[in-house]
Design a protein around this motif. Structure first.
Motif, PDB file in Angstrom:
ATOM      1  N   GLY A  31       0.840  -1.217   0.000  1.00 44.53           N
ATOM      2  CA  GLY A  31       0.000   0.000   0.000  1.00 44.53           C
ATOM      3  C   GLY A  31       0.858   1.243   0.000  1.00 44.53           C
ATOM      4  O   GLY A  31       0.597   2.198   0.732  1.00 44.53           O
TER       5      GLY A  31
ATOM      6  N   ASN B 233       1.422   3.484  -2.390  1.00 41.93           N
ATOM      7  CA  ASN B 233       1.143   4.553  -3.362  1.00 41.93           C
ATOM      8  C   ASN B 233       0.513   5.791  -2.756  1.00 41.93           C
ATOM      9  O   ASN B 233       0.467   6.832  -3.386  1.00 41.93           O
ATOM     10  CB  ASN B 233       0.233   4.024  -4.489  1.00 41.93           C
ATOM     11  N   ARG B 234       0.013   5.688  -1.524  1.00 40.48           N
ATOM     12  CA  ARG B 234      -0.572   6.893  -0.892  1.00 40.48           C
ATOM     13  C   ARG B 234      -0.590   6.705   0.629  1.00 40.48           C
ATOM     14  O   ARG B 234      -0.222   5.639   1.140  1.00 40.48           O
ATOM     15  CB  ARG B 234      -1.969   7.201  -1.436  1.00 40.48           C
ATOM     16  N   GLY B 235      -1.033   7.758   1.324  1.00 37.03           N
ATOM     17  CA  GLY B 235      -1.193   7.671   2.771  1.00 37.03           C
ATOM     18  C   GLY B 235       0.107   7.349   3.501  1.00 37.03           C
ATOM     19  O   GLY B 235       1.196   7.772   3.105  1.00 37.03           O
ATOM     20  N   LEU B 236      -0.020   6.590   4.565  1.00 35.81           N
ATOM     21  CA  LEU B 236       1.143   6.291   5.409  1.00 35.81           C
ATOM     22  C   LEU B 236       2.215   5.512   4.655  1.00 35.81           C
ATOM     23  O   LEU B 236       3.410   5.692   4.900  1.00 35.81           O
ATOM     24  CB  LEU B 236       0.702   5.457   6.622  1.00 35.81           C
TER      25      LEU B 236
ATOM     26  N   ARG C 192      -1.507  -1.680  -5.787  1.00 36.55           N
ATOM     27  CA  ARG C 192      -2.411  -2.480  -6.626  1.00 36.55           C
ATOM     28  C   ARG C 192      -2.312  -2.135  -8.095  1.00 36.55           C
ATOM     29  O   ARG C 192      -2.472  -2.970  -8.946  1.00 36.55           O
ATOM     30  CB  ARG C 192      -3.867  -2.206  -6.203  1.00 36.55           C
TER      31      ARG C 192
ATOM     32  N   LEU D 273       1.128  -5.517  -6.280  1.00 38.17           N
ATOM     33  CA  LEU D 273       0.682  -6.475  -5.252  1.00 38.17           C
ATOM     34  C   LEU D 273      -0.707  -6.066  -4.777  1.00 38.17           C
ATOM     35  O   LEU D 273      -0.894  -4.967  -4.253  1.00 38.17           O
ATOM     36  CB  LEU D 273       1.660  -6.488  -4.067  1.00 38.17           C
TER      37      LEU D 273
ATOM     38  N   ALA E  25      -3.412  -7.198  -2.140  1.00 38.16           N
ATOM     39  CA  ALA E  25      -3.533  -8.054  -0.952  1.00 38.16           C
ATOM     40  C   ALA E  25      -4.748  -8.974  -1.011  1.00 38.16           C
ATOM     41  O   ALA E  25      -4.810  -9.962  -0.283  1.00 38.16           O
ATOM     42  CB  ALA E  25      -3.596  -7.183   0.300  1.00 38.16           C
ATOM     43  N   ASP E  26      -5.717  -8.645  -1.894  1.00 40.04           N
ATOM     44  CA  ASP E  26      -6.917  -9.484  -2.019  1.00 40.04           C
ATOM     45  C   ASP E  26      -6.744 -10.595  -3.039  1.00 40.04           C
ATOM     46  O   ASP E  26      -7.673 -11.375  -3.257  1.00 40.04           O
ATOM     47  CB  ASP E  26      -8.120  -8.624  -2.463  1.00 40.04           C
TER      48      ASP E  26
ATOM     49  N   TYR F 106     -13.734  -3.081  10.516  1.00 39.33           N
ATOM     50  CA  TYR F 106     -12.313  -2.700  10.597  1.00 39.33           C
ATOM     51  C   TYR F 106     -11.714  -3.178  11.918  1.00 39.33           C
ATOM     52  O   TYR F 106     -10.658  -3.816  11.946  1.00 39.33           O
ATOM     53  CB  TYR F 106     -12.220  -1.175  10.484  1.00 39.33           C
TER      54      TYR F 106
ATOM     55  N   LYS G  42      -8.814  -5.923  12.462  1.00 36.10           N
ATOM     56  CA  LYS G  42      -7.507  -5.530  13.019  1.00 36.10           C
ATOM     57  C   LYS G  42      -7.202  -6.317  14.304  1.00 36.10           C
ATOM     58  O   LYS G  42      -6.042  -6.568  14.610  1.00 36.10           O
ATOM     59  CB  LYS G  42      -7.453  -4.024  13.272  1.00 36.10           C
TER      60      LYS G  42
ATOM     61  N   GLY H  95      -0.781   5.971  15.300  1.00 34.25           N
ATOM     62  CA  GLY H  95      -1.368   7.236  15.753  1.00 34.25           C
ATOM     63  C   GLY H  95      -2.418   7.632  14.723  1.00 34.25           C
ATOM     64  O   GLY H  95      -2.499   7.036  13.651  1.00 34.25           O
TER      65      GLY H  95
ATOM     66  N   VAL I  85      -3.744   9.686  11.871  1.00 33.94           N
ATOM     67  CA  VAL I  85      -3.133  10.533  10.841  1.00 33.94           C
ATOM     68  C   VAL I  85      -4.173  10.810   9.759  1.00 33.94           C
ATOM     69  O   VAL I  85      -4.913   9.907   9.362  1.00 33.94           O
ATOM     70  CB  VAL I  85      -1.906   9.825  10.215  1.00 33.94           C
TER      71      VAL I  85
ATOM     72  N   THR J  46      -5.480  10.727   6.549  1.00 36.61           N
ATOM     73  CA  THR J  46      -5.276  10.097   5.242  1.00 36.61           C
ATOM     74  C   THR J  46      -6.673   9.817   4.700  1.00 36.61           C
ATOM     75  O   THR J  46      -7.665  10.135   5.367  1.00 36.61           O
ATOM     76  CB  THR J  46      -4.536   8.757   5.393  1.00 36.61           C
TER      77      THR J  46
ATOM     78  N   LEU K  33      -8.059   7.000   4.602  1.00 35.15           N
ATOM     79  CA  LEU K  33      -8.675   6.040   5.515  1.00 35.15           C
ATOM     80  C   LEU K  33      -9.288   6.721   6.737  1.00 35.15           C
ATOM     81  O   LEU K  33     -10.258   6.252   7.289  1.00 35.15           O
ATOM     82  CB  LEU K  33      -7.606   5.024   5.940  1.00 35.15           C
TER      83      LEU K  33
HETATM   84  N1  LIG Z   1      -4.523   6.915   9.212  1.00 35.67           N
HETATM   85  C1  LIG Z   1      -4.643   6.564  10.477  1.00 35.67           C
HETATM   86  O1  LIG Z   1      -4.981   7.370  11.355  1.00 35.67           O
HETATM   87  C2  LIG Z   1      -4.331   5.139  10.895  1.00 35.67           C
HETATM   88  C3  LIG Z   1      -4.427   4.833  12.268  1.00 35.67           C
HETATM   89  C4  LIG Z   1      -4.103   3.534  12.670  1.00 35.67           C
HETATM   90  C5  LIG Z   1      -3.722   2.590  11.740  1.00 35.67           C
HETATM   91  N2  LIG Z   1      -3.665   2.901  10.408  1.00 35.67           N
HETATM   92  C6  LIG Z   1      -3.294   1.829   9.481  1.00 35.67           C
HETATM   93  O2  LIG Z   1      -2.298   2.305   8.585  1.00 35.67           O
HETATM   94  C7  LIG Z   1      -2.394   1.603   7.330  1.00 35.67           C
HETATM   95  C8  LIG Z   1      -2.371   2.616   6.184  1.00 35.67           C
HETATM   96  O3  LIG Z   1      -3.507   3.449   6.336  1.00 35.67           O
HETATM   97  P1  LIG Z   1      -3.629   4.897   5.673  1.00 35.67           P
HETATM   98  O4  LIG Z   1      -4.223   5.776   6.706  1.00 35.67           O
HETATM   99  O5  LIG Z   1      -2.373   5.273   4.986  1.00 35.67           O
HETATM  100  O6  LIG Z   1      -4.790   4.578   4.593  1.00 35.67           O
HETATM  101  P2  LIG Z   1      -4.998   5.068   3.085  1.00 35.67           P
HETATM  102  O7  LIG Z   1      -4.479   6.430   2.878  1.00 35.67           O
HETATM  103  O8  LIG Z   1      -6.425   4.767   2.788  1.00 35.67           O
HETATM  104  O9  LIG Z   1      -4.053   4.053   2.277  1.00 35.67           O
HETATM  105  C9  LIG Z   1      -4.362   2.697   2.255  1.00 35.67           C
HETATM  106  C10 LIG Z   1      -3.387   2.012   1.335  1.00 35.67           C
HETATM  107  O10 LIG Z   1      -3.720   0.604   1.312  1.00 35.67           O
HETATM  108  C11 LIG Z   1      -3.844   0.238  -0.046  1.00 35.67           C
HETATM  109  N3  LIG Z   1      -4.747  -0.905  -0.225  1.00 35.67           N
HETATM  110  C12 LIG Z   1      -6.049  -1.001   0.104  1.00 35.67           C
HETATM  111  N4  LIG Z   1      -6.505  -2.210  -0.255  1.00 35.67           N
HETATM  112  C13 LIG Z   1      -5.471  -2.881  -0.816  1.00 35.67           C
HETATM  113  C14 LIG Z   1      -5.295  -4.151  -1.386  1.00 35.67           C
HETATM  114  N5  LIG Z   1      -6.317  -5.025  -1.497  1.00 35.67           N
HETATM  115  N6  LIG Z   1      -4.083  -4.506  -1.863  1.00 35.67           N
HETATM  116  C15 LIG Z   1      -3.040  -3.648  -1.783  1.00 35.67           C
HETATM  117  N7  LIG Z   1      -3.135  -2.414  -1.293  1.00 35.67           N
HETATM  118  C16 LIG Z   1      -4.341  -2.039  -0.802  1.00 35.67           C
HETATM  119  C17 LIG Z   1      -4.370   1.474  -0.761  1.00 35.67           C
HETATM  120  O11 LIG Z   1      -4.148   1.327  -2.157  1.00 35.67           O
HETATM  121  P3  LIG Z   1      -5.203   1.903  -3.281  1.00 35.67           P
HETATM  122  O12 LIG Z   1      -4.747   3.291  -3.601  1.00 35.67           O
HETATM  123  O13 LIG Z   1      -5.027   0.963  -4.425  1.00 35.67           O
HETATM  124  O14 LIG Z   1      -6.570   1.867  -2.682  1.00 35.67           O
HETATM  125  C18 LIG Z   1      -3.472   2.510  -0.102  1.00 35.67           C
HETATM  126  O15 LIG Z   1      -2.192   2.503  -0.678  1.00 35.67           O
HETATM  127  C19 LIG Z   1      -3.678   0.785   7.395  1.00 35.67           C
HETATM  128  O16 LIG Z   1      -3.374  -0.568   7.632  1.00 35.67           O
HETATM  129  C20 LIG Z   1      -4.426   1.377   8.583  1.00 35.67           C
HETATM  130  O17 LIG Z   1      -5.241   0.439   9.233  1.00 35.67           O
HETATM  131  C21 LIG Z   1      -3.958   4.165   9.977  1.00 35.67           C
END
Ligand SMILES: NC(=O)c1ccc[n+]([C@@H]2O[C@H](COP(=O)([O-])OP(=O)(O)OC[C@H]3O[C@@H](n4cnc5c(N)ncnc54)[C@H](OP(=O)(O)O)[C@@H]3O)[C@@H](O)[C@H]2O)c1
Length: 241
Positions: free
Chosen positions: A13, A15-18, A41, A67, A69-70, A180, A184, A211, A213, A215, A217
């Motif tokens: 994952g 390409n964006r976010g964390l 993906r 990659l 994940a599904d 979710y 988790k 923490g 953040v 994004t 999500l």
């Molecule tokens: N943000 C927060 O506050 C927070 C807090 C606690 C934990 N987390 C955890 O941190 C992780 C990253 O979250 P984020 O906030 O960065 O979320 P995000 O911005 O929504 O990014 C999610 C990433 O996961 C990828 N993804 C989703 N489904 C996928 C799949 N089937 N196969 C491969 N990649 C897939 C997305 O790719 P696409 O662009 O293709 O959709 C994207 O790159 C997550 O596991 C989340 O549970 C986040």
């Protein structure tokens, strides 16, 4: 990110976010032999543009790998490709970051949302650990140092307090995302069992909460119990060694 000295790192994952921010921060480190396998993906799609730009800025440091994940066959294919590029040094650090969120309570959660979150947040990471294990074992053996460390061979699972059985009930009313949270919690159990099984190979496995953040999500309104961090603050691997 200064504490992370691992050479070969794979992040899902990315390409964006964390995930993207983690790749960015890892490229800013002065670790000359580092190579990052940034998986996503859809490497050619519009959602991966920022990652492709980052690759251009750091030629030879980042390789984008498809990659999903599904999709077990895409996980297998990715591992084959990464394996062919790794050579004898193995994979030092696998970061299971990809994840999805689905809202719901007992009364509103659908079977489809439960299946989807489990597929991406639990089954995917399990298969990813399984397929990449030979490369982690190679890195652990090649390191020649005692003990366990994420600079040697490690799996970091990006989890959340949303998966904490003791913490979540009191936070749920402000963060009603049952599929979710349940997925988790499963991911946390996967981490504990993987840590136990892979200890014999001297591979470290741990779960981290990033923490809160901002994004995609976490795009809902700010929670009242924890302030959001801006993305630059989301240094998810800081001080892990
Ligand atoms: N943000 C927060 O506050 C927070 C807090 C606690 C934990 N987390 C955890 O941190 C992780 C990253 O979250 P984020 O906030 O960065 O979320 P995000 O911005 O929504 O990014 C999610 C990433 O996961 C990828 N993804 C989703 N489904 C996928 C799949 N089937 N196969 C491969 N990649 C897939 C997305 O790719 P696409 O662009 O293709 O959709 C994207 O790159 C997550 O596991 C989340 O549970 C986040």
């Amino acid at each position: 990110m200064a504490a992370v000295k691992a050479c070969n790192i794979l992040i899902t994952g990315a390409n964006r976010g964390l995930g993207l921010e983690t790749v960015k921060q890892l490229t800013e480190d002065s670790c000359p032999k580092r190579h990052i396998f940034a998986t996503c993906r859809d490497p050619e799609g519009p959602k991966s543009e920022a990652l492709r730009e980052l690759v251009k800025k750091h030629p030879g440091v980042i390789t984008i790998i498809r990659l999903d994940a599904d999709d077990p066959s895409s996980i297998k294919e990715s591992a084959k490709k990464v394996g062919s590029l790794l050579g004898n040094s193995g994979l030092n650090l696998l970061v299971n970051n990809a994840g999805i969120v689905a809202r719901g309570t007992i009364q509103t959660s659908s079977a489809e949302n439960m299946k989807n979150t489990f597929s991406t947040n639990v089954i995917g990471p399990l298969l990813i650990i399984k397929e990449y294990l030979p490369y982690l074992q190679t890195a652990a053996k090649a390191s020649g140092t005692p003990g366990m460390s994420c600079n040697k061979a490690a799996v970091i699972n990006i989890s959340t307090v949303g998966g904490s059985i003791s913490t979540m009930p009191s936070l749920f009313s402000q963060f009603p995302v049952l599929p979710y949270c349940v997925s988790k919690a499963g991911f946390n159990m996967l981490t504990v069992l993987a840590a136990d099984e892979l200890r014999a190979d001297k591979i470290l496995c741990m779960a981290l909460h990033s923490g809160w953040v901002k994004t995609e999500l976490r795009r809902e309104k700010a929670l009242h119990f924890f302030p959001h961090s801006e993305l630059q603050g989301g240094d998810v691997l800081r001080n892990v060694n």
